[in-house]
Design an enzyme around this catalytic site. Structure first.
Site, PDB file in Angstrom:
ATOM      1  CD  GLU A  87      -3.026  -0.620   0.001  1.00 37.33           C
ATOM      2  OE1 GLU A  87      -3.627   0.475   0.042  1.00 37.33           O
ATOM      3  OE2 GLU A  87      -3.151  -1.414  -0.936  1.00 37.33           O
ATOM      4  CB  SER A 174      18.119  -6.458  -9.846  1.00 38.41           C
ATOM      5  OG  SER A 174      17.383  -5.628  -8.977  1.00 38.41           O
ATOM      6  CG  HIS A 310       7.185 -10.888 -10.137  1.00 37.40           C
ATOM      7  ND1 HIS A 310       7.967 -11.969  -9.806  1.00 37.40           N
ATOM      8  CD2 HIS A 310       8.047  -9.913 -10.545  1.00 37.40           C
ATOM      9  CE1 HIS A 310       9.236 -11.683 -10.006  1.00 37.40           C
ATOM     10  NE2 HIS A 310       9.315 -10.431 -10.451  1.00 37.40           N
ATOM     11  CB  SER A 311       7.133  -6.752  -8.117  1.00 40.36           C
ATOM     12  OG  SER A 311       6.865  -6.240  -9.418  1.00 40.36           O
TER      13      SER A 311
END
Length: 425
Positions: A87, A174, A310-311
């Site tokens: 959020e 990453s 996923h993200s």
């Protein structure tokens, strides 16, 4: 290699091979069918501690599923933090976040079985591993807000935690799969150190990664080197069913990831990743095996399901149905719900305690996030430091030029948000 000779062709047909079984301790009703499979140290009180860590990352608010907002049942710390930070990203307080709903037992259960001296490399969904090994909510918030308390000095995107000095976990990167050969290298180093100092506590290296990363060349190279050099490393594959939007059914035709270990001469075990007891016991045994007889690699394939997107950049409703997700959110498959039900059956947890714990954890996370946002960003000179022992002439010239531009156009830069302001450059 010694292989028996045969007068006839004997083709190995994958379709005729039996599927690798999945180890579990709790059945679908959250009942332990064989108490002898649970180690004496795994008391209900200890599992309760794991559960609270699992809760910390759980979702307690509303997550965006496509264009609709769907209220999710609160689960806990990893679970709660995920919900709040999801959020927070939507509100613009952080730029990016990755959740791990559905995989909490994989993270916390495995980390609980490892030793402090074990060297860990992770992918990007291992919040529970950091938490179980001593990372605190303040540490998470410092990284997510890129303030001066972030060990990474605010240089990396959110969720790329760094905790080597505190929890012996190398920084998240990453680049997919690169942490797997890093773990093999660390394991080989640990093996050499053990040979030099017999009194040193034995340690293993552990690499966490998803089944999607197992399609990277780094995975294969790491396994082959680990097998041929007998490295004490545990390859921890989180098979959550999806590599972003690509389902496992489109990623491989073989029997999952565990079957690949056999081809490299590595022992493997497939585990129910929604069963925290099974994850703990499997990891504990994997560590024992990895250290015996001078060391060897082990692969665990932890079967779970990525309930979340996923993200924050993903909308999973575009490639899977809500009905499918609901199945995995049920008590039979959800690791948070399964653990809670088992704890309640042992008389150490109640629904009321659950509600109170959620509220307390949620309050702590929101407070720490708010406080972290008030902390100054790292000093500006950090942009140039830690590459060379001393700044090169080129880097020094770039630093001077940047400072000149910032002084000329101060309204274009937020230097006051950084510790020391422009003088910190």
């Amino acid at each position: 290699m010694q292989s028996p000779l045969a007068p006839k062709m004997q083709w190995i047909e994958p379709s005729t091979m039996p599927l690798i079984p999945t180890f579990r301790i709790m059945n679908e009703e959250c009942v332990v069918e064989d108490e002898s499979m649970v180690s004496p140290e795994v008391t209900p009180e200890k599992v309760l501690g794991w559960y609270k860590n699992m809760l910390t990352g759980e979702s307690v608010g509303e997550l965006y599923l496509g264009s609709a907002r769907t209220a999710l049942t609160s689960l806990r710390l990893v679970h709660i933090m995920d919900g709040i930070m999801f959020e927070a990203q939507r509100h613009g307080r952080v730029s990016f976040y990755m959740v791990s709903h559905g995989e909490e037992a994989v993270m916390v259960g495995s980390a609980a079985a490892l030793a402090p001296e074990d060297v860990i490399t992770t992918q990007y969904r291992e919040h529970g591993v950091f938490l179980q090994r001593g990372f605190e909510v303040k540490d998470f918030m410092s990284q997510l807000t890129a303030n001066k308390n972030d060990p990474g000095k605010g240089r990396n995107m959110p969720v790329h935690y760094s905790g080597k000095s505190k929890v012996n976990i190398h920084a998240v990167a990453s680049t997919l799969g690169t942490q797997i050969p890093h773990a093999t290298g660390a394991a080989y180093a640990l093996k050499m150190l053990a040979l030099e100092d017999a009194g040193k506590a034995p340690a293993v290296a552990v690499a966490y990664f998803g089944e999607g990363a197992a399609s990277e060349g780094d995975f294969h190279g790491a396994l082959n080197v680990a097998a041929t050099r007998d490295c004490p490393v545990i390859f921890m594959c989180r098979n959550n069913g999806f590599a972003i939007s690509t389902p496992a059914s489109q990623q491989y035709r073989g029997d999952g990831i565990a079957s690949r270990a056999i081809g490299y001469g590595i022992e493997a075990l497939r585990v129910d990743g929604t069963d925290v007891l099974a994850v703990y016991e499997a990891t504990k045994e994997a560590r024992r095996r990895a250290l015996e007889d001078g060391g060897r690699p082990i692969l665990l394939e932890l079967m779970s399901y990525r309930i979340s997107h996923h993200s924050t950049s993903d909308d999973s409703s575009a490639y899977r149905s809500g009905k499918e997700v609901d199945v995995w959110k049920s008590t039979r498959h959800n690791p948070i719900a399964r653990t809670s039900r088992w704890l309640q059956s042992k008389g150490v947890w109640t629904e009321e305690q659950d509600r109170q714990a959620r509220a307390e954890i949620r309050k702590t996370i929101i407070t720490e996030l708010t406080e972290a946002e008030k902390v100054k960003k790292p000093v500006l000179r950090g942009v140039f430091s830690d590459v060379y022992a001393e700044l090169t002439e080129e880097a020094e010239a770039q630093r001077e030029e940047l400072k000149r531009i910032m002084l000329k156009y101060p309204e274009e830069y937020d230097c006051d948000q950084h510790e020391g302001g422009i003088s910190g450059l």
